[in-house]
Design a protein around this motif. Structure first.
Motif, mmCIF file in Angstrom:
data_model
loop_
_atom_site.group_PDB
_atom_site.id
_atom_site.type_symbol
_atom_site.label_atom_id
_atom_site.label_comp_id
_atom_site.label_asym_id
_atom_site.label_seq_id
_atom_site.Cartn_x
_atom_site.Cartn_y
_atom_site.Cartn_z
ATOM 1 N N VAL A 310 2.374 -3.342 -8.003
ATOM 2 C CA VAL A 310 1.678 -3.825 -6.523
ATOM 3 C C VAL A 310 2.109 -5.273 -6.331
ATOM 4 O O VAL A 310 2.423 -5.907 -5.465
ATOM 5 N N LEU A 313 5.659 -5.766 -5.343
ATOM 6 C CA LEU A 313 5.635 -5.618 -3.842
ATOM 7 C C LEU A 313 5.108 -6.955 -3.135
ATOM 8 O O LEU A 313 5.627 -7.168 -2.140
ATOM 9 N N HIS A 369 9.101 -4.043 5.611
ATOM 10 C CA HIS A 369 9.207 -2.548 5.239
ATOM 11 C C HIS A 369 10.373 -2.069 4.318
ATOM 12 O O HIS A 369 10.010 -1.238 3.841
ATOM 13 N N PHE A 372 8.234 -2.604 1.394
ATOM 14 C CA PHE A 372 7.414 -1.253 1.062
ATOM 15 C C PHE A 372 7.992 0.050 0.672
ATOM 16 O O PHE A 372 7.589 0.724 -0.158
ATOM 17 N N TYR A 375 8.769 0.101 -2.914
ATOM 18 C CA TYR A 375 7.455 0.372 -3.508
ATOM 19 C C TYR A 375 7.209 2.130 -3.546
ATOM 20 O O TYR A 375 6.815 2.688 -4.580
ATOM 21 N N PHE A 376 7.073 2.549 -2.336
ATOM 22 C CA PHE A 376 6.741 4.136 -2.287
ATOM 23 C C PHE A 376 8.065 4.834 -3.046
ATOM 24 O O PHE A 376 7.484 6.040 -3.519
ATOM 25 N N CYS A 379 7.068 4.950 -6.700
ATOM 26 C CA CYS A 379 5.912 5.737 -6.955
ATOM 27 C C CYS A 379 6.003 7.279 -6.568
ATOM 28 O O CYS A 379 5.477 8.174 -6.799
ATOM 29 N N SER A 385 8.732 6.599 3.489
ATOM 30 C CA SER A 385 9.664 5.796 3.880
ATOM 31 C C SER A 385 10.527 6.416 4.867
ATOM 32 O O SER A 385 10.849 6.148 6.228
ATOM 33 N N CYS A 430 3.939 1.291 7.476
ATOM 34 C CA CYS A 430 3.784 0.893 5.909
ATOM 35 C C CYS A 430 2.635 0.459 5.357
ATOM 36 O O CYS A 430 2.272 0.925 4.603
ATOM 37 N N PHE A 434 0.099 2.177 3.001
ATOM 38 C CA PHE A 434 -0.135 1.666 1.550
ATOM 39 C C PHE A 434 -1.620 1.511 1.490
ATOM 40 O O PHE A 434 -2.373 1.689 0.266
ATOM 41 N N SER A 435 -2.490 1.074 2.569
ATOM 42 C CA SER A 435 -3.856 0.932 2.436
ATOM 43 C C SER A 435 -4.355 2.388 2.280
ATOM 44 O O SER A 435 -5.482 2.198 1.422
ATOM 45 N N GLU A 438 -4.135 3.218 -1.527
ATOM 46 C CA GLU A 438 -4.879 2.343 -2.678
ATOM 47 C C GLU A 438 -6.214 2.891 -2.376
ATOM 48 O O GLU A 438 -6.749 2.888 -3.483
#
Length: 451
Positions: A310, A313, A369, A372, A375-376, A379, A385, A430, A434-435, A438
């Motif tokens: 995180v 990112l 973006h 992000f 990051y996606f 994971c 994406s 994005c 993400f929110s 999390e």
């Protein structure tokens, strides 16, 4: 050389990994830009420049799709390295080699059969049709080399080594520029010379990569690691396919924009093609950060250090946004001279300057973006994406550009702004995704704590 990036300063790791990656992208982008620049200096008609511009855009689309698919290799190897599981890393390498070898051969055969239909779909101006066909034919023959280089690079990067691919492409880029001057300047081969220089240079980069691998013995694979295994290939495809399709659709959107411009005449067609090259250069920073977040995030997630992923990112978004803002403001004052570096036609320079002033704002939003998306991908949620890019393309980028083209027939600025609005939509999606992720993970930890 294998490097563990799950310890030490997160910010320093981001810089350590992204800077060689950035330079690699810069050098690779020089391939297309050098082709366009050199042919513009040696050919008297803009039809030759248009042929290389349109042909290289098709090749760029194919290349980014291959890179996107290879992201599955980078993430899989990165997670294995982070977990200190070298056996799985070796299997990832072997299975990736087999998978992409087959893919490149099939792709080459199919594209050679479809060369002329592809040129027709692009609505290529009549003056540039034959040059574009010749350019693409030579480039399609070189697809196995393009695939091999990008897969080898993804393997190195998955192991935390972004410097070696940079060195490989640096040598190849030097050869490409020299061959361009030879084929297009001395031999007057036009678009065919541009394509031949690019293809031979890619072949050289692959030979150098393989030589280094054999000498260093950096990949400890055995014959059994090349035996196809469904779970391993499935994981690579699960991560890579959404990224490849996403990147392909983004490039298709750009091609649709090119088609819209082509219908406006050869001046706007050439202007848009040149600006696409300039934007591809400016997008090096967002692209390098996407790959950096993917590789570093994968290693940290594999090591069970989600918080470091995180943080990676966060730093990437800050760097990307800062770069995008500075460049977007600067281009407002120097757009015409920048376009003028590639062509001497005053009408094309004026139209290109308009388009660039609007399009350049995409660098700001795309940088965010892209980070992000990396990051996606790290994971294992690359489908997010894919989703945000599809929504942005279908509901904003393509219809926006089309409407602006109809409403402003004498100005390309609104068309450029419409592309940037597409990336703004992606940023919003994005941040929301993400929110939500999390919050769900925190809620799950709390529930498990009380269990």
């Amino acid at each position: 050389m294998e490097k563990n990036l799950t310890t030490g300063s997160v910010f320093k790791n981001v810089l350590y990994f992204s800077l060689p990656y950035l330079l690699s992208y810069f050098l690779q982008t020089l391939y297309g830009m050098a082709d366009l620049f050199i042919i513009g200096k040696f050919e008297e008609t803009i039809a030759e420049s248009t042929a290389v511009s349109i042909g290289s855009q098709v090749m760029h689309m194919l290349t980014v799709m291959i890179v996107g698919l290879a992201m599955g290799t980078t993430v899989s190897i990165g997670q294995a390295i982070g977990a200190n599981n070298k056996k799985n890393a070796a299997k990832d390498v072997g299975n990736s080699t087999v998978l992409f070898a087959v893919l490149s051969l099939v792709l080459t055969a199919v594209l050679l059969l479809l060369t002329r239909p592809i040129v027709q779909v692009m609505k290529t101006p009549e003056q540039a049709v034959e040059g574009t066909v010749s350019y693409l034919t030579v480039c399609f023959i070189g697809i196995p080399f393009i695939t091999a280089y990008n897969v080898l690079s993804s393997i190195f990067r998955g192991m935390g080594d972004s410097k070696s691919p940079m060195c490989f492409i640096a040598v190849a880029c030097a050869f490409n520029i020299g061959l361009d001057f030879l084929f297009m300047g001395a031999f007057k081969m036009g678009p065919v010379g541009a394509a031949l220089g690019t293809t031979l240079s890619q072949a050289i980069s692959v030979i150098i990569s393989l030589a280094v691998i054999i000498k260093r013995k950096v990949i400890g694979v055995q014959k059994s690691d090349f035996r196809p295994e469904r779970p391993i290939m499935g994981k690579i495809m699960k991560i890579g396919v959404p990224i490849a399709v996403q990147d392909g659709l983004i490039q298709i959107a750009f091609i649709v924009i090119t088609v819209i411009a082509n219908k406006r005449g050869i001046t706007d067609s050439t202007a848009v093609g040149i600006v696409e090259k300039i934007i591809s250069f400016l997008f090096l920073v967002p692209s390098s950060l996407l790959s950096t977040v993917s590789a570093l995030g994968a290693q940290n997630i594999g090591a069970g250090k989600k918080e470091r992923a995180v943080q990676t990112l966060g730093y990437a978004c800050m760097i990307a946004a800062g770069f995008g803002l500075i460049v977007s403001l600067l281009i407002q004052f120097v757009a015409d001279p920048v376009v003028g570096l590639f062509i001497d036609d005053s009408a094309v320079i004026s139209a290109g300057g308009q388009y660039l002033r609007g399009y350049v704002w995409d660098c700001f939003f795309a940088g965010i973006h892209f980070s992000f998306s990396g990051y996606f991908c790290a994971c294992g949620k690359s489908e997010i994406s894919f989703l945000h890019n599809i929504i942005a393309i279908v509901f904003m980028r393509i219809p926006g550009v089309y409407l602006m083209s109809k409403m402003f027939a004498d100005n390309l600025l609104p068309m450029g702004l419409a592309t940037a609005c597409g990336s703004l939509v992606s940023v919003i999606i994005c941040v929301i995704a993400f929110s939500v992720i999390e919050k769900r993970e925190k809620r799950g930890k709390v529930e498990n704590g009380y269990a």
